[in-house]
Design an enzyme around this catalytic site. Structure first.
Site, PDB file in Angstrom:
ATOM      1  N   ASP A  81      65.024  45.505  75.620  1.00 48.20           N
ATOM      2  CA  ASP A  81      64.550  44.416  74.758  1.00 48.20           C
ATOM      3  C   ASP A  81      64.365  43.157  75.595  1.00 48.20           C
ATOM      4  OD1 ASP A  81      63.928  43.578  71.990  1.00 48.20           O
ATOM      5  OD2 ASP A  81      65.430  42.053  72.481  1.00 48.20           O
ATOM      6  N   ASP A 125      28.853  40.122  41.627  1.00 44.72           N
ATOM      7  CA  ASP A 125      28.882  41.587  41.775  1.00 44.72           C
ATOM      8  C   ASP A 125      28.203  42.235  40.570  1.00 44.72           C
ATOM      9  OD1 ASP A 125      29.489  44.167  42.761  1.00 44.72           O
ATOM     10  OD2 ASP A 125      31.315  43.401  43.689  1.00 44.72           O
ATOM     11  N   GLY A 169      25.470  40.412  38.577  1.00 47.04           N
ATOM     12  CA  GLY A 169      24.095  40.535  39.064  1.00 47.04           C
ATOM     13  C   GLY A 169      24.023  41.474  40.246  1.00 47.04           C
ATOM     14  N   ASP A 170      22.783  41.767  40.656  1.00 51.84           N
ATOM     15  CA  ASP A 170      22.573  42.688  41.777  1.00 51.84           C
ATOM     16  C   ASP A 170      22.059  41.870  42.954  1.00 51.84           C
ATOM     17  OD1 ASP A 170      21.538  44.454  43.614  1.00 51.84           O
ATOM     18  OD2 ASP A 170      20.739  45.829  42.107  1.00 51.84           O
ATOM     19  N   PHE A 171      22.836  41.831  44.053  1.00 50.34           N
ATOM     20  CA  PHE A 171      22.431  40.914  45.141  1.00 50.34           C
ATOM     21  C   PHE A 171      21.150  41.354  45.846  1.00 50.34           C
ATOM     22  CE2 PHE A 171      26.251  42.954  47.538  1.00 50.34           C
ATOM     23  CZ  PHE A 171      25.482  43.980  48.084  1.00 50.34           C
ATOM     24  N   ARG A 217      32.648  43.325  54.279  1.00 51.07           N
ATOM     25  CA  ARG A 217      32.521  44.784  54.192  1.00 51.07           C
ATOM     26  C   ARG A 217      31.307  45.194  53.375  1.00 51.07           C
ATOM     27  NH1 ARG A 217      36.223  48.690  52.617  1.00 51.07           N
ATOM     28  NH2 ARG A 217      36.358  49.759  54.581  1.00 51.07           N
TER      29      ARG A 217
END
Ligand SMILES: O=c1[nH]cc([C@@H]2O[C@H](COP(=O)(O)OP(=O)(O)OP(=O)(O)O)[C@@H](O)[C@H]2O)c(=O)[nH]1
Length: 662
Positions: free
Chosen positions: A88, A529, A554-556, A571
């Site tokens: 250690d 989203d 909504g849809d990006f 992501r």
């Protein structure tokens, strides 16, 4: 070639390094020592206040690390080592003990306290000698010592400090620096053993071996042949008059020891029934092997000695030279071969809620667990034992009683379904979706396409697809887990004080958005989203939701993006095919005015694409997207008018990049 002839005294013995430190491994390997690596599970949490001097703390920690491995191996590895080495390293300055920094701020605290000053580096080392007795008990004898090296740092400017911290080097090193690498640039002088600073005082260690084998051999023999199990006398003279001879009961709680000279010899005689023997004798794989082992137990021992000697390993030809592979090579191959079994054991235990059960009711035996999880007694026992061997559970065996089980720290921290940083949902996603996909990897590689249809029946495809409510919820849980674990790291990676409004595109449950509002008091975040995702968000709402986080459905790829001066893409890009990446980035670019930010978070591949494995293995799922390096992402964003301002390679699961609209 061995640096010190004494190392050759260990030839033919099973020497174990109880350390995960790559530096210790390298130092000992370079010295010609042959050994196995079994990292210690001992947690470095001794109360520093109990020790009179800092080096006593390092020595005691080293001792506990080595003893933990020495005691575990006969049970878990079914073999008893001859020698276990633990170490250690700590740094001391201004009365403080510095260990490995827990995060960048801790590294900053440590390095700034070292700036312009001399400090001491202590490495405590423990050598545990294990002696198997005829009655299958094991005696342990302990030798420990420490080495001190003084190191002086130059004055460090803030820029230097942060540049060094951001290199990532400080994180797994005592005192927050690696003298053998970039950290060497911070050092004005070193007084003493350089390798001691790196993590292992090789010279002192060799001297100790010399003492053990040339001085104490007779005492070791007499110790190991003793039959009384708790003898406390030490049948030898101390190697020097300054050495304190202590007896130490291994079952005692770690405690401050008496004045700690720089080397000590303990006789520690702790009998442990060695299950290695029992298991060998009870092995019922085939009648003939059982007979062989039973009737020739002496041969079993001989065979074991041979096995410890690398000469029994098959020779291989490397670049025209015949060499012996190291035991480490074989271990690595076995680890890779068996990796899928370990993953599936983890998924299964998680699915059966084993870790939740043992959290609420620690100390159950296998039969009780089987009853609770409604599984077979035999299967449950195998699963419990496998989880212990993987470090996920701990088992305790009291005399003549069945072993009982509890969660190891890893399980408590990450595998309980209600842990703050639970991976339970992500593991279910791996089990239900990734596992079937990866079992078709051959065709995925041959065809270069996703194997979803082959991997799932029609019904399953429905259940695993994000178009079903069940599939959607499972996927959301998985993403929620990752966002919780990575959220704080991403949210605090950059100074975002100039931004007032942010929009997290594909922000799912809002877990990341909440981390951003917590880290930046002046920021509001809109999570954008798909309607079906926003609808299911009620399952993930925090107890005290921050009203600076709002959700818009909504849809990006199709709809108008909410207005914001910072867009977050975490992501998302790695999973989209190129044409969709360009549609999305064009829409963000159109929504941005000059000076707006785009914060991207993904796994950044190394520039030479040799790692990290997590990113490269992920690519094998053959989604329509691709994994990229930081430079590739920078170029991609540049083609949409964003200039990269900062890149952060983090120690967390995702890296981050902040780009500004030109
Ligand atoms: O200049 C350097 N100073 C220190 C190091 C490395 O720092 C760590 C010290 O940590 P510790 O002693 O707790 O050992 P671990 O890495 O946690 O491994 P164990 O499994 O043995 O507990 C050590 O790795 C040193 O090598 C350095 O590299 N340079």
């Amino acid at each position: 070639m061995v640096l010190n002839p004494v190392i050759s005294k260990l030839a033919g013995k099973l020497v174990v390094l109880a350390s995960a430190s790559p530096r210790r491994l390298e130092i000992l390997r370079s010295a010609g020592l042959r050994f196995e690596v079994v990292p210690s599970w001992f947690k470095e949490t001794l109360d520093k206040g109990l020790f009179k001097a800092p080096y006593e703390y390092a020595v005691e920690t080293a001792k506990q690390k080595a003893l933990e491995v020495a005691r575990r191996m006969p049970f878990k590895h079914l073999k008893t080592p001859d020698i276990v080495i633990g170490a250690d390293t700590i740094v001391t300055v201004d009365g403080m003990i510095l260990e490995k920094p827990v995060d960048k701020h801790d590294a900053y605290r440590m390095l700034s306290s070292l700036s312009g000053k001399e400090h001491s580096v202590f490495t405590g080392v423990a050598i545990v000698l294990c002696h198997e007795k005829e009655n299958e008990e094991v005696d342990y004898q302990l030798i420990d010592f420490y080495e001190e090296t003084k190191v002086k740092f130059a004055d460090l400017s803030e820029d230097m400090l942060w540049e060094y911290i951001n290199s990532g080097e400080p994180m797994d090193k005592a005192g927050g620096y690696g003298i053998q690498a970039l950290g060497g640039m911070l050092v004005e002088y070193v007084h003493g053993d350089f390798l001691n600073v790196v993590g292992f005082p090789l010279n002192h260690f060799c001297k100790q071996l010399d003492l053990i084998y040339n001085f104490c051999t007779s005492s070791l023999k007499s110790t190991s042949s003793r039959s009384d199990s708790l003898a406390t006398s030490v049948p030898t003279q101390p190697p020097s008059s300054s050495q304190a001879l202590l007896s130490h009961n291994s079952s005692s709680i770690p405690r401050p020891s008496s004045p700690c000279d720089s080397q000590r010899l303990h006789t520690q005689i702790t009998p442990t029934a060695s299950p290695a023997h029992k298991v060998k004798r009870e092995d019922s794989e085939s009648e003939s092997s059982q007979t062989l082992v039973n009737s020739t137990s002496k041969h079993t021992d001989n065979r074991k000695v041979k096995l410890h000697d690398n000469a029994t390993l098959p020779l291989v030809t490397r670049r025209g030279q015949v060499v012996e592979p190291t035991r480490g090579d074989l271990e690595r191959i076995c680890e890779l071969m068996d990796g899928f079994k370990a993953s599936k054991a983890l998924f299964t235990a998680s699915k059966l809620c084993l870790f939740d059960l043992l959290h609420s009711r620690p100390g159950l035996d296998a039969a009780q667990v089987a009853q609770e999880i409604k599984a077979s007694a035999k299967g449950t026992e195998c699963l419990l034992e496998a989880c212990v061997s993987l470090g996920l559970l701990k088992s305790t065996e009291k005399a003549c009683q069945k072993p009982v089980y509890e969660n190891a720290d890893l399980a408590t921290d990450f595998l309980r379904s209600d842990a703050s940083f639970s991976l339970h949902g992500y593991l279910q996603h791996c089990n239900e979706t990734m596992w079937p996909l990866f079992s078709h990897l051959e065709s995925a590689v041959q065809e270069g396409t996703s194997q979803r249809e082959k991997a799932f029946s029609k019904h399953m495809l429905q259940a695993t697809s994000t178009s079903s409510r069940e599939g959607k919820l499972r996927f959301m849980k998985a993403m929620h887990n990752i966002a919780k674990i990575t959220g704080k790291t991403i949210a605090t990676a950059f100074d975002l004080s100039t931004y007032k409004s942010a929009c997290d595109l594909g922000g799912c449950t809002g877990a990341l958005a909440y981390e951003f509002t917590e880290a930046h008091p002046g920021l509001s975040v809109t999570v954008f989203d798909l309607p079906a995702v926003v609808e299911l968000n009620e399952f993930f709402r925090p107890q005290h939701p921050d009203n600076r986080v709002s959700f818009v459905a909504g849809d990006f790829l199709k709809d108008e993006l909410p207005k914001a001066d910072l867009y977050i893409l975490a992501r998302i890009l790695h999973d989209l095919p190129d044409e969709k990446v360009h549609i999305l980035l064009s829409k963000i670019a159109d929504a941005c005015t000059a000076g707006c930010g785009l914060l991207l978070s993904e796994i950044f591949l190394d520039e030479d694409r040799r790692g990290p494995s997590r990113g490269l293995l992920q690519a094998l799922s053959m989604s329509e997207g691709k994994q990229r390096s930081a430079t590739e992402y920078s170029l991609l964003l540049k083609s949409h008018g964003f200039i990269t301002a900062h890149i952060r390679h983090t120690d967390n699961l995702l890296d981050a990049m902040l780009c500004i609209k030109a």
